[in-house]
Design a protein around this motif. Structure first.
Motif, PDB file in Angstrom:
ATOM      1  N   GLU A  92       0.834  -0.677  -0.009  1.00 19.26           N
ATOM      2  CA  GLU A  92       0.042   0.147  -0.141  1.00 19.26           C
ATOM      3  C   GLU A  92       0.578   1.343  -0.027  1.00 19.26           C
ATOM      4  OE1 GLU A  92      -4.017   1.624   2.255  1.00 19.26           O
ATOM      5  OE2 GLU A  92      -3.001  -0.060   2.901  1.00 19.26           O
ATOM      6  N   LEU A  93       0.283   2.577  -1.342  1.00 17.81           N
ATOM      7  CA  LEU A  93       1.439   3.595  -0.832  1.00 17.81           C
ATOM      8  C   LEU A  93       0.048   4.559   0.210  1.00 17.81           C
ATOM      9  CD1 LEU A  93       2.498   3.708  -4.604  1.00 17.81           C
ATOM     10  CD2 LEU A  93       4.086   3.517  -2.261  1.00 17.81           C
ATOM     11  N   VAL A  94       0.720   5.610   0.258  1.00 17.76           N
ATOM     12  CA  VAL A  94      -0.171   6.314   1.595  1.00 17.76           C
ATOM     13  C   VAL A  94       0.132   7.627   1.062  1.00 17.76           C
ATOM     14  CG1 VAL A  94      -1.135   7.364   3.983  1.00 17.76           C
ATOM     15  CG2 VAL A  94      -0.989   5.082   3.364  1.00 17.76           C
ATOM     16  N   TYR A  95      -0.824   8.235   0.243  1.00 13.96           N
ATOM     17  CA  TYR A  95       0.199  10.159  -0.506  1.00 13.96           C
ATOM     18  C   TYR A  95      -1.018  10.842  -0.031  1.00 13.96           C
ATOM     19  CZ  TYR A  95       1.451  12.693  -4.121  1.00 13.96           C
ATOM     20  OH  TYR A  95       1.689  14.049  -5.293  1.00 13.96           O
ATOM     21  N   PRO A  96      -0.931  11.740   1.046  1.00 13.21           N
ATOM     22  CA  PRO A  96      -1.963  12.844   1.630  1.00 13.21           C
ATOM     23  C   PRO A  96      -1.503  13.894  -0.047  1.00 13.21           C
ATOM     24  CG  PRO A  96      -0.158  13.119   3.582  1.00 13.21           C
ATOM     25  CD  PRO A  96       0.586  11.577   2.131  1.00 13.21           C
ATOM     26  N   ILE A  97      -2.113  14.440  -0.051  1.00  6.32           N
ATOM     27  CA  ILE A  97      -1.939  16.072  -1.061  1.00  6.32           C
ATOM     28  C   ILE A  97      -2.220  16.678  -1.008  1.00  6.32           C
ATOM     29  CG2 ILE A  97      -2.229  14.322  -3.522  1.00  6.32           C
ATOM     30  CD1 ILE A  97      -4.842  15.371  -4.233  1.00  6.32           C
ATOM     31  N   GLU A  98      -3.500  16.966   0.799  1.00  6.89           N
ATOM     32  CA  GLU A  98      -3.914  18.829   0.858  1.00  6.89           C
ATOM     33  C   GLU A  98      -3.604  17.719   2.473  1.00  6.89           C
ATOM     34  OE1 GLU A  98      -7.313  21.105   1.693  1.00  6.89           O
ATOM     35  OE2 GLU A  98      -7.225  19.641  -0.218  1.00  6.89           O
ATOM     36  N   ASN A  99      -2.741  18.639   3.167  1.00  7.80           N
ATOM     37  CA  ASN A  99      -2.482  18.642   4.409  1.00  7.80           C
ATOM     38  C   ASN A  99      -1.712  17.673   4.746  1.00  7.80           C
ATOM     39  OD1 ASN A  99      -3.520  21.215   4.739  1.00  7.80           O
ATOM     40  ND2 ASN A  99      -5.647  20.401   5.472  1.00  7.80           N
TER      41      ASN A  99
END
Length: 285
Positions: A39-46
């Motif tokens: 799994e990849l977790v990628y927050p693009i806002e905050n």
């Protein structure tokens, strides 16, 4: 998608073993779980917080977290508006050339990649992840081939980045991790089915096929909690549901949640929630 014990299953909604989910919830809880998929977790806002194998990862905006298949993790977000992508894929079923096993030792390591600490690796990974998201959303001709190519680009980049830090002797035992997790899952299923009854560490250990000593050590390693603490938390979660949704007395709630005395119920509830069951119920109405 559902969690059986702590094993997350039925991740994919189509034949291709790949899933992208955009999460925008301000308050989002997803309990401790594991799956075969990476799994990849990628927050693009905050930013975003994730706990993996008992370790908390504090992610800034645009950081990338790779979670190895079989690593236990959970998500708990409060008052955090933002957008974050969860990308899951099953390496073994995507490997059309049968060469992915060469990368297995390197893909057993959960790793946080930030632009600040590793700008070159982050730039390359982010470029591929953005390509994955765009291609998955538009699904043009041959999009699964494109996804496959980008995923293996990502895996090669990650593998090379941890090459010098891999303990090959310990990573060779990685295949045993899934077997142990499958056995432990029997314990979590047993707890879920029997938490309303008077169950003991001995009962749960037996259900999973471990000695009490071995089970206690593994359980603490996986959950970060002792068995009794986990059991009490599960019982209090049930009690909260009953307090809010049903017209039941405190005694009835306690017994239906697995507590055999009001004193123990009140003491445990206050320890975990900071108030008594009566006070909690009043706050909800």
């Amino acid at each position: 998608m559902f969690i059986e014990g702590i094993h997350e299953k039925d991740i994919y909604t189509e034949a291709y073993p790949f899933r992208i989910e955009l999460n925008t919830f301000e308050n989002f809880d997803w309990p401790l779980h594991w799956h075969h998929a990476a799994e990849l977790v990628y927050p693009i806002e905050n930013g975003y917080h994730t706990t993996v194998n008992g370790q908390e990862y504090v992610m800034c905006e645009k950081d990338i977290l790779f979670i190895a298949g079989g690593d236990t993790h959970s998500f708990n977000t409060r008052n955090n508006k933002g957008n974050r992508f969860f990308i899951q894929f099953d390496i073994s079923t995507m490997d059309v050339f049968g060469q992915a096993h060469q990368l297995t030792p390197f893909l057993s390591i959960t790793k946080l990649i930030s632009a600040k600490d590793d700008p070159l690796l982050h730039t390359e990974l982010e470029r591929n992840i953005v390509g994955l998201i765009h291609e998955y959303q538009h699904r043009a001709l041959g999009y699964t081939l494109f996804l496959n190519a980008r995923i293996f680009d990502i895996l090669v980049l990650l593998s090379r980045s941890v090459y010098s830090n891999v303990d090959f002797e310990s990573s060779s035992c990685n295949s045993k991790k899934f077997h142990i997790l499958e056995k432990l899952n029997l314990a979590f299923q047993y707890i879920e089915e029997q938490y309303q009854n008077d169950i003991s560490l001995k009962d749960v250990s037996f259900a999973a096929g471990f000695s009490e000593y071995h089970f206690s050590r593994l359980f603490k390693e996986i959950t970060g909690k002792h068995f009794l603490s986990y059991l009490n938390e599960r019982r209090i979660k049930k009690a909260i549901q009953l307090l809010i949704a049903h017209n039941m007395s405190i005694t009835e709630v306690a017994l239906s949640s697995g507590f055999n005395s009001i004193a123990t119920f009140n003491r445990t509830f206050k320890k975990l929630k900071g108030c008594t069951p009566v006070e909690y119920k009043k706050m909800q109405f």
